[in-house]
Design a protein around this motif. Structure first.
Motif, mmCIF file in Angstrom:
data_model
loop_
_atom_site.group_PDB
_atom_site.id
_atom_site.type_symbol
_atom_site.label_atom_id
_atom_site.label_comp_id
_atom_site.label_asym_id
_atom_site.label_seq_id
_atom_site.Cartn_x
_atom_site.Cartn_y
_atom_site.Cartn_z
ATOM 1 N N ILE A 1 0.839 -1.204 0.000
ATOM 2 C CA ILE A 1 0.000 0.000 0.000
ATOM 3 C C ILE A 1 0.871 1.249 0.000
ATOM 4 C CG2 ILE A 1 -1.656 1.326 1.383
ATOM 5 C CD1 ILE A 1 -2.853 -1.426 2.209
ATOM 6 N N VAL A 2 1.952 1.226 0.768
ATOM 7 C CA VAL A 2 2.874 2.365 0.795
ATOM 8 C C VAL A 2 3.513 2.561 -0.578
ATOM 9 C CG1 VAL A 2 5.093 3.141 1.728
ATOM 10 C CG2 VAL A 2 3.314 2.324 3.270
ATOM 11 N N GLY A 3 3.921 1.469 -1.223
ATOM 12 C CA GLY A 3 4.499 1.573 -2.563
ATOM 13 C C GLY A 3 3.525 2.176 -3.552
ATOM 14 N N TRP A 4 2.270 1.707 -3.507
ATOM 15 C CA TRP A 4 1.247 2.258 -4.394
ATOM 16 C C TRP A 4 1.041 3.746 -4.111
ATOM 17 C CZ3 TRP A 4 -3.470 4.383 -2.937
ATOM 18 C CH2 TRP A 4 -4.312 4.721 -3.987
ATOM 19 N N ALA A 5 0.919 4.101 -2.833
ATOM 20 C CA ALA A 5 0.640 5.489 -2.454
ATOM 21 C C ALA A 5 1.795 6.420 -2.827
ATOM 22 C CB ALA A 5 0.345 5.580 -0.956
ATOM 23 N N VAL A 6 3.013 6.001 -2.565
ATOM 24 C CA VAL A 6 4.174 6.851 -2.855
ATOM 25 C C VAL A 6 4.263 7.135 -4.354
ATOM 26 C CG1 VAL A 6 6.704 6.823 -2.942
ATOM 27 C CG2 VAL A 6 5.526 6.258 -0.823
ATOM 28 N N LEU A 7 4.130 6.098 -5.171
ATOM 29 C CA LEU A 7 4.239 6.305 -6.610
ATOM 30 C C LEU A 7 3.053 7.088 -7.166
ATOM 31 C CD1 LEU A 7 5.703 2.859 -7.625
ATOM 32 C CD2 LEU A 7 6.852 5.065 -7.724
ATOM 33 N N THR A 8 1.854 6.789 -6.698
ATOM 34 C CA THR A 8 0.680 7.495 -7.192
ATOM 35 C C THR A 8 0.716 8.968 -6.807
ATOM 36 O OG1 THR A 8 -0.605 5.452 -7.098
ATOM 37 C CG2 THR A 8 -1.845 7.502 -7.198
ATOM 38 N N VAL A 9 1.043 9.254 -5.571
ATOM 39 C CA VAL A 9 1.130 10.654 -5.126
ATOM 40 C C VAL A 9 2.290 11.359 -5.833
ATOM 41 C CG1 VAL A 9 1.643 12.126 -3.128
ATOM 42 C CG2 VAL A 9 -0.020 10.280 -2.925
ATOM 43 N N GLY A 10 3.401 10.676 -6.018
ATOM 44 C CA GLY A 10 4.525 11.273 -6.745
ATOM 45 C C GLY A 10 4.164 11.599 -8.186
ATOM 46 N N GLY A 11 3.444 10.691 -8.853
ATOM 47 C CA GLY A 11 2.992 10.957 -10.215
ATOM 48 C C GLY A 11 2.018 12.114 -10.271
ATOM 49 N N TYR A 12 1.108 12.159 -9.311
ATOM 50 C CA TYR A 12 0.159 13.274 -9.263
ATOM 51 C C TYR A 12 0.890 14.592 -9.014
ATOM 52 C CZ TYR A 12 -3.445 16.465 -7.764
ATOM 53 O OH TYR A 12 -4.243 17.561 -7.650
ATOM 54 N N ALA A 13 1.871 14.580 -8.137
ATOM 55 C CA ALA A 13 2.626 15.810 -7.839
ATOM 56 C C ALA A 13 3.358 16.311 -9.080
ATOM 57 C CB ALA A 13 3.608 15.565 -6.708
ATOM 58 N N MET A 14 3.827 15.374 -9.901
ATOM 59 C CA MET A 14 4.520 15.779 -11.113
ATOM 60 C C MET A 14 3.557 16.438 -12.102
ATOM 61 S SD MET A 14 6.780 13.464 -13.632
ATOM 62 C CE MET A 14 8.438 13.924 -13.204
ATOM 63 N N ILE A 15 2.336 15.952 -12.161
ATOM 64 C CA ILE A 15 1.357 16.457 -13.120
ATOM 65 C C ILE A 15 0.627 17.687 -12.581
ATOM 66 C CG2 ILE A 15 -0.784 15.829 -14.321
ATOM 67 C CD1 ILE A 15 0.303 12.984 -14.422
ATOM 68 N N ALA A 16 0.557 17.848 -11.276
ATOM 69 C CA ALA A 16 -0.266 18.900 -10.667
ATOM 70 C C ALA A 16 0.241 20.312 -10.943
ATOM 71 C CB ALA A 16 -0.364 18.672 -9.162
ATOM 72 N N SER A 17 1.512 20.491 -11.135
ATOM 73 C CA SER A 17 2.076 21.822 -11.317
ATOM 74 C C SER A 17 1.947 22.273 -12.764
ATOM 75 C CB SER A 17 3.550 21.810 -10.907
ATOM 76 O OG SER A 17 4.176 22.999 -11.294
#
Length: 187
Positions: free
Chosen positions: A10-26
């Motif tokens: 779950i941590v692996g999924w969350a870290v990568l998903t949030v990291g991908g979202y952070a890259m796209i959010a800006s």
């Protein structure tokens, strides 16, 4: 799967998903990726492929190195996909107005990622392959470090599936002709 392994997945999924979202959010990152994202996706994707090949060759010599390389390849592939997705999001932003309905913006993003940023889906699929192989090989290991990386890789594989779903891979007819025309006019 043990509770600790489930938490790591779950941590692996969350870290990568949030990291991908952070890259796209800006907006700045989307604008940069629209201009340079394809080139970076190509380089990171090629490096991912090379790491997967090296990892496959290293299993007969040193199993641990193969799992480590596959996990790193998965992260690089996911980063390549997120970079291309940011470029597709930047193109979709330019093709739709700020007040456009959410569905119109999503369809434009799906079209941009399918046609102009093809590396998006390919990179996420390559990352899925790397994470899945790392999880499978580490899953049969008795080494606790490898099992930890394998659990993280399970989460990484699910993050890749989440990213593929976000790019419209699993949606038949994910974009309409109106979205295609808007994106083509902007590109």
């Amino acid at each position: 799967m043990s509770p600790v392994a489930s938490i790591l997945a779950i941590v692996g999924w969350a870290v990568l998903t949030v990291g991908g979202y952070a890259m796209i959010a800006s907006g700045d990152r989307r604008a940069w990726a629209r201009e340079h994202g394809s080139r970076w996706t190509l380089w990171l994707g090629a490096l991912t492929g090379v790491l997967i090949a090296v990892a496959a060759g290293s299993f007969s010599v040193w199993e641990q190195a193969g799992v480590y390389l596959l996990a790193v390849a998965g992260v690089l592939g996911y980063t390549a996909g997120a970079t291309a997705a940011a470029g597709a999001a930047g193109l979709a932003d330019a093709a739709t107005s700020d007040g456009a309905p959410f569905a119109r913006r999503v369809r434009a993003f799906w079209y941009a990622s399918a046609v102009y940023f093809r590396g998006t889906r390919a990179a996420f699929a390559l990352a899925f392959l790397a994470f899945a192989l790392a999880a499978i090989v580490a899953g049969v290991s008795v080494n606790p470090v490898l099992r930890t990386i394998g659990s993280f890789s399970v989460g990484g594989a699910f993050a890749c599936l989440t990213a593929l779903a976000a790019t419209g891979v699993f949606v038949p007819g994910s974009y309409d002709e109106g979205a295609a025309e808007r994106v083509r006019a902007t590109h």
